[in-house]
Structure formats: C-alpha cells, structure tokens
Scaffold this motif. Structure first.
Motif, short mmCIF file in Angstrom:
data_model
loop_
_atom_site.label_atom_id
_atom_site.label_comp_id
_atom_site.label_asym_id
_atom_site.label_seq_id
_atom_site.Cartn_x
_atom_site.Cartn_y
_atom_site.Cartn_z
N THR A 1 15.44 30.72 19.80
CA THR A 1 16.58 29.86 19.55
C THR A 1 17.37 30.05 19.37
O THR A 1 17.76 31.37 19.45
CB THR A 1 15.53 29.99 18.43
N LEU A 2 18.89 29.51 19.75
CA LEU A 2 20.07 29.86 19.69
C LEU A 2 20.26 29.24 17.69
O LEU A 2 20.10 28.40 18.24
CB LEU A 2 20.91 29.17 20.71
N HIS A 3 21.42 30.42 17.38
CA HIS A 3 21.61 29.42 15.99
C HIS A 3 23.73 30.33 16.28
O HIS A 3 23.61 31.12 16.92
CB HIS A 3 20.95 30.86 15.28
N LYS A 4 23.68 29.24 14.66
CA LYS A 4 24.73 29.76 14.61
C LYS A 4 24.86 30.43 13.88
O LYS A 4 24.41 30.48 12.92
CB LYS A 4 25.85 28.17 13.74
N ALA A 5 25.97 31.37 13.40
CA ALA A 5 26.06 32.67 12.67
C ALA A 5 27.77 33.05 12.55
O ALA A 5 28.59 32.59 13.39
CB ALA A 5 25.79 33.43 13.65
N GLU B 1 29.85 35.14 2.22
CA GLU B 1 30.79 33.62 2.27
C GLU B 1 29.47 32.43 1.29
O GLU B 1 28.62 32.29 2.12
CB GLU B 1 31.17 33.79 3.37
N PRO B 2 30.41 32.02 0.97
CA PRO B 2 29.62 30.63 0.50
C PRO B 2 28.84 29.56 1.15
O PRO B 2 28.40 28.96 1.32
CB PRO B 2 30.21 30.79 -1.04
N ASP B 3 29.96 29.20 2.50
CA ASP B 3 30.35 28.22 3.39
C ASP B 3 29.01 28.62 4.23
O ASP B 3 28.82 28.52 4.96
CB ASP B 3 31.71 27.94 3.53
N GLY B 4 29.01 29.61 4.55
CA GLY B 4 27.85 30.18 5.31
C GLY B 4 28.37 30.49 6.69
O GLY B 4 29.69 31.08 6.46
N PRO B 5 27.49 30.77 7.66
CA PRO B 5 28.56 31.23 8.86
C PRO B 5 29.33 30.51 9.50
O PRO B 5 28.73 28.93 9.26
CB PRO B 5 26.94 31.33 9.86
N GLY B 6 30.52 30.60 9.46
CA GLY B 6 31.70 29.75 10.23
C GLY B 6 31.53 29.97 11.95
O GLY B 6 32.08 28.91 12.69
N GLY B 7 30.43 30.52 12.57
CA GLY B 7 30.29 29.97 13.90
C GLY B 7 31.28 30.75 15.14
O GLY B 7 31.54 30.80 16.45
N ALA C 1 22.28 30.66 10.74
CA ALA C 1 21.53 29.80 10.18
C ALA C 1 20.22 29.76 10.75
O ALA C 1 20.24 30.11 11.59
CB ALA C 1 22.67 28.44 9.68
N PRO C 2 19.01 28.56 10.21
CA PRO C 2 18.43 28.61 10.80
C PRO C 2 18.60 27.92 11.40
O PRO C 2 16.95 27.41 12.41
CB PRO C 2 17.17 28.54 9.78
N GLU C 3 18.94 26.85 11.70
CA GLU C 3 18.60 25.69 12.67
C GLU C 3 18.65 25.51 14.03
O GLU C 3 19.93 26.51 14.44
CB GLU C 3 19.89 24.21 12.75
N PRO C 4 18.86 25.22 15.25
CA PRO C 4 18.80 25.24 16.73
C PRO C 4 19.66 24.98 16.78
O PRO C 4 19.83 23.68 16.10
CB PRO C 4 17.60 25.09 16.93
N VAL C 5 20.50 25.82 18.04
CA VAL C 5 21.56 24.90 18.19
C VAL C 5 22.16 25.31 20.09
O VAL C 5 21.60 25.89 19.98
CB VAL C 5 23.48 25.28 17.46
N GLU C 6 23.35 24.09 20.01
CA GLU C 6 22.77 24.39 21.84
C GLU C 6 24.52 25.27 21.88
O GLU C 6 25.17 25.45 21.39
CB GLU C 6 23.54 23.04 22.15
N LEU C 7 23.99 25.97 23.15
CA LEU C 7 25.60 26.68 23.55
C LEU C 7 26.77 26.30 23.55
O LEU C 7 27.87 26.80 23.14
CB LEU C 7 25.16 27.31 24.97
N SER C 8 26.60 25.16 24.21
CA SER C 8 27.46 23.79 23.98
C SER C 8 28.78 23.67 22.76
O SER C 8 29.42 23.99 23.07
CB SER C 8 27.56 22.46 25.00
N SER C 9 27.94 24.21 21.17
CA SER C 9 27.98 23.59 20.76
C SER C 9 29.54 24.69 19.43
O SER C 9 30.14 24.25 19.16
CB SER C 9 27.48 23.95 19.16
#
Length: 282
Positions: free
Chosen positions: A86-90, A98-104, A174-182
C-alpha cells in the motif's frame, strides 16, 4: 510492466520463490545499499518523472532518486513479486507533529505480511535498513535507533521518529491508500521551486548495515557507531569519484560539459554557505 529480473540483477538478489518475510528483508537491504538517494538530475536541469517504469529504468541504468522514485519503483517490484503493498501520503515533520498531518512531500509504503502490516521505506534519506512493524516502540538497527508511534494528526496513521543523527526529525504517514500519480504536483514543486531543498542543495545518501554516507554539496559525511567522519571535497575529480565509488552511481550518461556545470553550481553554493557561516560568527 517493469523489468523484474533486470531490477533484481541490480539489487543482486535472486527472484524469491514466494513473498516471504526473509525475501522482503533481503530486498529492502539490497535496495538501500545499492540504490542511492540522490537528486543530481534536478541540478543538471533535467528533472525526471515519477512513474514506476521510468524509475525502474533509471535504477537499471545505475542511478537513484528520491522517495517518489525509490519507493515508487520498490512498490512496483514488491507487487510484481506477490507482496500486498500500500502506498501512503506522508510528510517529513519536526519535533511536534503538525496538526494538518502529512503534507505529501514523502511517499511511504506498508506491506501486509502474515497478518501483520510493516512499514517499508527505501527512500527515507539514510533512514531504515530493515522494515519496521506498525507497533509502538523503539527499534535499533545498526548504530541508529528509531521510534514508531500512532500519529496524532492522522488517525490510523503512524509517526516514524529518526535517530537524532539523522537528516530529518520525523515522518508521518496517513492510513489511506493513494496512487503514485497523486504525488506528481508535489514532485513538480520539489524538483523546480527555488524554495525546495532539493533545488538548493545537491545530495546523495546511502545506507548500509553499519552506518550511512551523506553527501550534501561538497561536504561528505560518514555517520557510524563511533561517531561522524567529515571532509570537504576540493576538486571536481574527487567529487565525481565519490559519487561513483561511495554512492555506486553510474554517471556515464553525463557528458563533460554537464559535469563541469554541475560542479560549478555545487562549488558556488558551498562558497555562499561559507560566507553565510562567517557572517553569522560573532
């Protein structure tokens, strides 16, 4: 489709018969030892894409990349070998989450193996040597100690805290899966914006069982169990020898003119840094 056998040949690892824990550890170690974290193409004026096939092709030519390239390629390899990836936004963060979480600005990976999920990351700039379990605790790998803890800002996510001698403080995903293109918009900013650290400083980093080699501009450091060895590189010949010998980079595709221009930029940036240090000294 990626060239799995060609990729494995670069890593020096035989194709595993099954997606086992033993094979995952061998693949992870081989990647961080043989495929360096590096951003030279940005300083050569030719930023790359982050598609998995393009990144694998770069690795097979003897080059590396940063997290989107390294973890994007590694995720494709693991998936082709039968792992549940699984790929994750980090995002890289400081002492306080940071309160906004991972910025990608980072791509993290997890792998589900025998009912347990593991944090896998070969693009963390001199970070882990082995995967880490998604369990709160402290983990020692060679001369470095890391920590894992649930994320405060991203419920269900995790926070990795680097060793105090690492090149950053912590990373949250973050726990949610993301796509590499994002990650393409953030990659565009990181590889082109004058405010990006990748644009400001040429770097290469490589992890092994006993420590990490870090090149930032003209400063080469070896961080290991007994301390840190440091030297400033004084000539372009020495600089390129370090890139090929220490960081295992194949630079044959960079012609003499491009090499000269890259060294001039690295040298000029170092002079600016020295001048700023002198101004800051009372």
């Amino acid at each position: 489709m990626i060239d799995v056998d060609g990729y494995l040949a670069v890593l020096g690892v035989a194709r595993p018969a099954a997606p086992t824990a033993e094979a995952l550890w061998a693949l992870h170690r081989a990647q961080v030892e043989r495929v360096p974290y590096e951003n030279l193409d940005i300083h050569l004026g030719r930023p790359t894409g982050i598609g998995a096939e393009e990144s694998v092709a770069r690795i097979m030519r003897g080059r590396g990349g940063y997290c989107f390239h390294l973890n994007g390629a590694f995720a494709a390899l693991l998936t082709a070998l039968g792992y549940d990836v699984t790929l994750h936004k980090a995002g890289v963060q400081g002492e306080v989450e940071e309160p906004d979480g991972p910025g990608g600005d980072h791509l993290a990976l997890t792998v589900l193996l025998d009912g347990e999920r593991w944090f896998v990351d070969t693009g963390l700039a001199g970070g882990m040597y082995d995967p880490l379990p998604l369990r709160e605790g402290s983990y020692t790998q060679g001369p470095f100690t890391y920590a894992m803890a649930p994320s405060v800002a991203a419920p269900g996510g995790w926070r990795f805290t680097h060793d105090p001698r690492g090149s950053f403080t912590a990373m949250v995903f973050a726990p949610e899966p993301v796509e590499l293109s994002s990650f393409a918009p953030k990659h565009e900013w990181l590889s082109t914006s004058p405010e990006s650290g990748f644009v400001r400083v040429a770097t290469a980093q490589r992890r092994d069982a006993k420590g990490v080699d870090v090149l930032r501009g003209r400063v080469l450091r070896r961080i290991h169990g007994e301390g840190t060895d440091e030297r400033i590189i004084d000539s372009p010949e020495d600089w390129y020898d370090v890139l090929t010998d220490v960081f295992r980079l194949n630079l044959a595709e960079i012609d003499a003119s491009a090499r000269a221009g890259l060294w001039q930029r690295v040298h000029a940036a170092h002079q600016e840094w020295e001048a700023a240090e002198q101004r800051a000294t009372p």
